[in-house]
Write a protein that holds these residues in place. Structure first.
Motif, PDB file in Angstrom:
ATOM      1  N   HIS A   7       0.868  -1.172   0.000  1.00  0.00           N
ATOM      2  CA  HIS A   7       0.000   0.000   0.000  1.00  0.00           C
ATOM      3  C   HIS A   7       0.909   1.227   0.000  1.00  0.00           C
ATOM      4  O   HIS A   7       1.594   1.475   0.994  1.00  0.00           O
ATOM      5  N   PRO A   8       0.948   1.984  -1.100  1.00  0.00           N
ATOM      6  CA  PRO A   8       1.811   3.168  -1.142  1.00  0.00           C
ATOM      7  C   PRO A   8       1.523   4.116   0.020  1.00  0.00           C
ATOM      8  O   PRO A   8       0.367   4.318   0.402  1.00  0.00           O
ATOM      9  N   VAL A   9       2.589   4.687   0.569  1.00  0.00           N
ATOM     10  CA  VAL A   9       2.476   5.606   1.699  1.00  0.00           C
ATOM     11  C   VAL A   9       2.412   7.031   1.164  1.00  0.00           C
ATOM     12  O   VAL A   9       3.323   7.498   0.476  1.00  0.00           O
ATOM     13  N   VAL A  10       1.313   7.715   1.490  1.00  0.00           N
ATOM     14  CA  VAL A  10       1.092   9.089   1.059  1.00  0.00           C
ATOM     15  C   VAL A  10       1.044   9.978   2.300  1.00  0.00           C
ATOM     16  O   VAL A  10       0.320   9.680   3.254  1.00  0.00           O
ATOM     17  N   ASN A  79      13.474  12.394  -4.909  1.00  0.00           N
ATOM     18  CA  ASN A  79      12.769  11.417  -5.744  1.00  0.00           C
ATOM     19  C   ASN A  79      11.315  11.207  -5.356  1.00  0.00           C
ATOM     20  O   ASN A  79      10.605  10.462  -6.022  1.00  0.00           O
ATOM     21  N   VAL A  80      10.876  11.838  -4.284  1.00  0.00           N
ATOM     22  CA  VAL A  80       9.484  11.692  -3.849  1.00  0.00           C
ATOM     23  C   VAL A  80       8.640  12.757  -4.548  1.00  0.00           C
ATOM     24  O   VAL A  80       8.900  13.952  -4.397  1.00  0.00           O
ATOM     25  N   PRO A  81       7.635  12.333  -5.323  1.00  0.00           N
ATOM     26  CA  PRO A  81       6.785  13.324  -5.987  1.00  0.00           C
ATOM     27  C   PRO A  81       5.950  14.104  -4.966  1.00  0.00           C
ATOM     28  O   PRO A  81       5.531  13.555  -3.949  1.00  0.00           O
ATOM     29  N   VAL A  82       5.754  15.383  -5.272  1.00  0.00           N
ATOM     30  CA  VAL A  82       4.998  16.251  -4.383  1.00  0.00           C
ATOM     31  C   VAL A  82       3.880  16.954  -5.151  1.00  0.00           C
ATOM     32  O   VAL A  82       4.049  17.358  -6.294  1.00  0.00           O
ATOM     33  N   VAL A  83       2.734  17.077  -4.474  1.00  0.00           N
ATOM     34  CA  VAL A  83       1.566  17.743  -5.032  1.00  0.00           C
ATOM     35  C   VAL A  83       1.291  18.971  -4.177  1.00  0.00           C
ATOM     36  O   VAL A  83       1.188  18.861  -2.952  1.00  0.00           O
ATOM     37  N   VAL A 114      -4.742  11.596 -10.621  1.00  0.00           N
ATOM     38  CA  VAL A 114      -3.465  12.315 -10.563  1.00  0.00           C
ATOM     39  C   VAL A 114      -2.491  11.575  -9.646  1.00  0.00           C
ATOM     40  O   VAL A 114      -1.325  11.367  -9.994  1.00  0.00           O
ATOM     41  N   ILE A 115      -2.976  11.168  -8.483  1.00  0.00           N
ATOM     42  CA  ILE A 115      -2.133  10.458  -7.513  1.00  0.00           C
ATOM     43  C   ILE A 115      -1.620   9.155  -8.112  1.00  0.00           C
ATOM     44  O   ILE A 115      -0.421   8.852  -8.049  1.00  0.00           O
ATOM     45  N   LEU A 119       2.368   8.126  -8.855  1.00  0.00           N
ATOM     46  CA  LEU A 119       2.981   6.933  -8.268  1.00  0.00           C
ATOM     47  C   LEU A 119       3.376   5.926  -9.341  1.00  0.00           C
ATOM     48  O   LEU A 119       4.412   5.282  -9.228  1.00  0.00           O
ATOM     49  N   LYS A 120       2.578   5.818 -10.393  1.00  0.00           N
ATOM     50  CA  LYS A 120       2.918   4.908 -11.490  1.00  0.00           C
ATOM     51  C   LYS A 120       4.194   5.387 -12.178  1.00  0.00           C
ATOM     52  O   LYS A 120       5.075   4.595 -12.496  1.00  0.00           O
ATOM     53  N   GLY A 121       4.300   6.691 -12.396  1.00  0.00           N
ATOM     54  CA  GLY A 121       5.513   7.249 -13.009  1.00  0.00           C
ATOM     55  C   GLY A 121       6.735   7.010 -12.145  1.00  0.00           C
ATOM     56  O   GLY A 121       7.819   6.721 -12.631  1.00  0.00           O
ATOM     57  N   ARG A 122       6.555   7.094 -10.851  1.00  0.00           N
ATOM     58  CA  ARG A 122       7.662   6.854  -9.912  1.00  0.00           C
ATOM     59  C   ARG A 122       8.073   5.396  -9.971  1.00  0.00           C
ATOM     60  O   ARG A 122       9.256   5.070  -9.993  1.00  0.00           O
TER      61      ARG A 122
END
Length: 130
Positions: A7-10, A79-83, A114-115, A119-122
């Motif tokens: 489960h990805p951590v957001v 490397n962590v994407p930010v919104v 969007v989320i 995460l898929k791109g990462r």
């Protein structure tokens, strides 16, 4: 390789508890593990002490603007994407630090798309976003 039960951590940061609760509920119901913070210091602490895979941050907060906070987060974990999330209709100064700028009021479905895309791109880049 990630297990099927991963489960990805957001990390969600917002000084408005109601808005924070909405984001947490939407993300949790979609299968994400959600960490929440109501100020910049708590958000930075959670980022540095947890395997955060994506950050969602409000722009207008009492202690620090979201744009300034995200710049610091990118310095710590580039490397962590930010919104960057805001009620403002246009991207504020500093929004270029974010991978995506979103305005409040969008549908939960669009928000989750969007989320998932970030995460898929990462994952596709092995977590090495630049």
């Amino acid at each position: 390789m990630q297990s099927p039960t991963h489960h990805p951590v957001v990390l969600c940061i917002d000084d408005d508890p109601a808005q924070l609760g909405v984001h947490a509920a939407v993300l949790s119901s979609a299968g994400y593990e959600v960490l929440t913070a109501t100020n910049a210091a708590a958000g930075l602490h959670l980022l540095t002490h947890n395997p955060v895979e994506l950050v969602i941050c409000d722009h207008l907060m009492h202690d620090l603007s979201g744009a300034v906070l995200l710049a610091e987060m990118k310095r710590i974990k580039p490397n962590v994407p930010v919104v960057l999330f805001s009620g403002l209709p246009d991207a504020p100064e500093g929004a270029e630090q974010a991978d995506v700028f979103l305005t409040k009021g969008m549908s939960s479905r669009d928000f989750l798309e969007v989320i998932r895309g970030l995460l898929k791109g990462r994952a596709a880049s092995g977590g090495n976003r630049s």
